[in-house]
Design a protein around this motif. Structure first.
Motif, PDB file in Angstrom:
ATOM      1  N   THR A 136       0.832  -1.203   0.000  1.00  0.00           N
ATOM      2  CA  THR A 136       0.000   0.000   0.000  1.00  0.00           C
ATOM      3  C   THR A 136       0.866   1.253   0.000  1.00  0.00           C
ATOM      4  O   THR A 136       0.603   2.211  -0.744  1.00  0.00           O
ATOM      5  N   VAL A 137       1.906   1.272   0.814  1.00  0.00           N
ATOM      6  CA  VAL A 137       2.802   2.428   0.869  1.00  0.00           C
ATOM      7  C   VAL A 137       3.516   2.614  -0.464  1.00  0.00           C
ATOM      8  O   VAL A 137       3.633   3.740  -0.969  1.00  0.00           O
ATOM      9  N   TYR A 138       3.996   1.502  -1.053  1.00  0.00           N
ATOM     10  CA  TYR A 138       4.646   1.610  -2.367  1.00  0.00           C
ATOM     11  C   TYR A 138       3.656   2.095  -3.424  1.00  0.00           C
ATOM     12  O   TYR A 138       4.030   2.870  -4.314  1.00  0.00           O
ATOM     13  N   GLY A 139       2.425   1.658  -3.357  1.00  0.00           N
ATOM     14  CA  GLY A 139       1.416   2.105  -4.314  1.00  0.00           C
ATOM     15  C   GLY A 139       1.127   3.582  -4.193  1.00  0.00           C
ATOM     16  O   GLY A 139       1.039   4.298  -5.197  1.00  0.00           O
ATOM     17  N   ALA A 181       3.153   5.871  -2.885  1.00  0.00           N
ATOM     18  CA  ALA A 181       4.352   6.596  -3.306  1.00  0.00           C
ATOM     19  C   ALA A 181       4.469   6.604  -4.830  1.00  0.00           C
ATOM     20  O   ALA A 181       4.845   7.622  -5.430  1.00  0.00           O
ATOM     21  N   GLY A 182       4.145   5.488  -5.471  1.00  0.00           N
ATOM     22  CA  GLY A 182       4.190   5.426  -6.922  1.00  0.00           C
ATOM     23  C   GLY A 182       3.180   6.359  -7.561  1.00  0.00           C
ATOM     24  O   GLY A 182       3.489   7.035  -8.548  1.00  0.00           O
ATOM     25  N   LEU A 183       1.983   6.412  -7.012  1.00  0.00           N
ATOM     26  CA  LEU A 183       0.975   7.329  -7.546  1.00  0.00           C
ATOM     27  C   LEU A 183       1.388   8.785  -7.359  1.00  0.00           C
ATOM     28  O   LEU A 183       1.163   9.624  -8.244  1.00  0.00           O
ATOM     29  N   ALA A 184       1.989   9.092  -6.224  1.00  0.00           N
ATOM     30  CA  ALA A 184       2.451  10.464  -5.989  1.00  0.00           C
ATOM     31  C   ALA A 184       3.552  10.835  -6.969  1.00  0.00           C
ATOM     32  O   ALA A 184       3.550  11.942  -7.534  1.00  0.00           O
ATOM     33  N   MET A 185       4.492   9.930  -7.202  1.00  0.00           N
ATOM     34  CA  MET A 185       5.573  10.216  -8.158  1.00  0.00           C
ATOM     35  C   MET A 185       5.032  10.345  -9.577  1.00  0.00           C
ATOM     36  O   MET A 185       5.486  11.188 -10.351  1.00  0.00           O
ATOM     37  N   PHE A 186       4.055   9.530  -9.918  1.00  0.00           N
ATOM     38  CA  PHE A 186       3.441   9.635 -11.234  1.00  0.00           C
ATOM     39  C   PHE A 186       2.722  10.976 -11.379  1.00  0.00           C
ATOM     40  O   PHE A 186       2.767  11.591 -12.435  1.00  0.00           O
ATOM     41  N   GLY A 187       2.063  11.426 -10.318  1.00  0.00           N
ATOM     42  CA  GLY A 187       1.394  12.720 -10.355  1.00  0.00           C
ATOM     43  C   GLY A 187       2.372  13.864 -10.537  1.00  0.00           C
ATOM     44  O   GLY A 187       2.118  14.799 -11.304  1.00  0.00           O
TER      45      GLY A 187
END
Length: 54
Positions: free
Chosen positions: A31-34, A36-42
Protein backbone atom coordinates in the motif's frame (compact mmCIF):
# COMPACT_ATOMS: atom_id res chain seq x y z
CA UNK A 1 -23.43 -11.66 29.45
CA UNK A 2 -23.76 -15.28 30.31
CA UNK A 3 -22.93 -16.36 33.84
CA UNK A 4 -19.68 -18.26 33.93
CA UNK A 5 -17.85 -20.20 36.62
CA UNK A 6 -14.67 -18.63 37.90
CA UNK A 7 -11.46 -19.91 36.36
CA UNK A 8 -12.99 -20.85 33.02
CA UNK A 9 -12.54 -18.90 29.85
CA UNK A 10 -12.96 -19.49 26.18
CA UNK A 11 -9.83 -20.77 24.47
CA UNK A 12 -10.34 -18.46 21.46
CA UNK A 13 -10.00 -15.30 23.54
CA UNK A 14 -6.91 -16.55 25.38
CA UNK A 15 -5.22 -17.76 22.21
CA UNK A 16 -5.91 -14.67 20.09
CA UNK A 17 -4.60 -12.24 22.72
CA UNK A 18 -1.16 -13.87 22.83
CA UNK A 19 -0.46 -14.38 19.12
CA UNK A 20 1.26 -11.58 17.18
CA UNK A 21 -0.40 -10.51 13.95
CA UNK A 22 2.28 -10.08 11.29
CA UNK A 23 0.40 -11.48 8.31
CA UNK A 24 -0.77 -8.04 7.15
CA UNK A 25 2.68 -6.43 6.98
CA UNK A 26 3.19 -7.15 3.28
CA UNK A 27 -0.18 -5.60 2.51
CA UNK A 28 0.85 -2.37 4.25
CA UNK A 29 4.21 -2.32 2.42
CA UNK A 30 2.48 -2.73 -0.93
CA UNK A 31 0.00 0.00 0.00
CA UNK A 32 2.80 2.43 0.87
CA UNK A 33 4.65 1.61 -2.37
CA UNK A 34 1.42 2.10 -4.31
CA UNK A 35 0.74 5.50 -2.75
CA UNK A 36 4.35 6.60 -3.31
CA UNK A 37 4.19 5.43 -6.92
CA UNK A 38 0.98 7.33 -7.55
CA UNK A 39 2.45 10.46 -5.99
CA UNK A 40 5.57 10.22 -8.16
CA UNK A 41 3.44 9.63 -11.23
CA UNK A 42 1.39 12.72 -10.35
CA UNK A 43 4.52 14.86 -10.00
CA UNK A 44 5.88 13.52 -13.27
CA UNK A 45 2.58 14.19 -15.04
CA UNK A 46 2.56 17.74 -13.66
CA UNK A 47 6.05 18.52 -14.96
CA UNK A 48 5.33 16.93 -18.35
CA UNK A 49 2.11 18.93 -18.73
CA UNK A 50 3.88 22.13 -17.64
CA UNK A 51 6.62 21.48 -20.22
CA UNK A 52 4.11 20.81 -23.00
CA UNK A 53 2.03 23.94 -22.30
CA UNK A 54 5.02 26.32 -22.48
Amino acid sequence: MEPRAQGTSTPATNHSSHTPHHEGRSVWILTVYGIAGLAMFGVLAYYISAYITQ
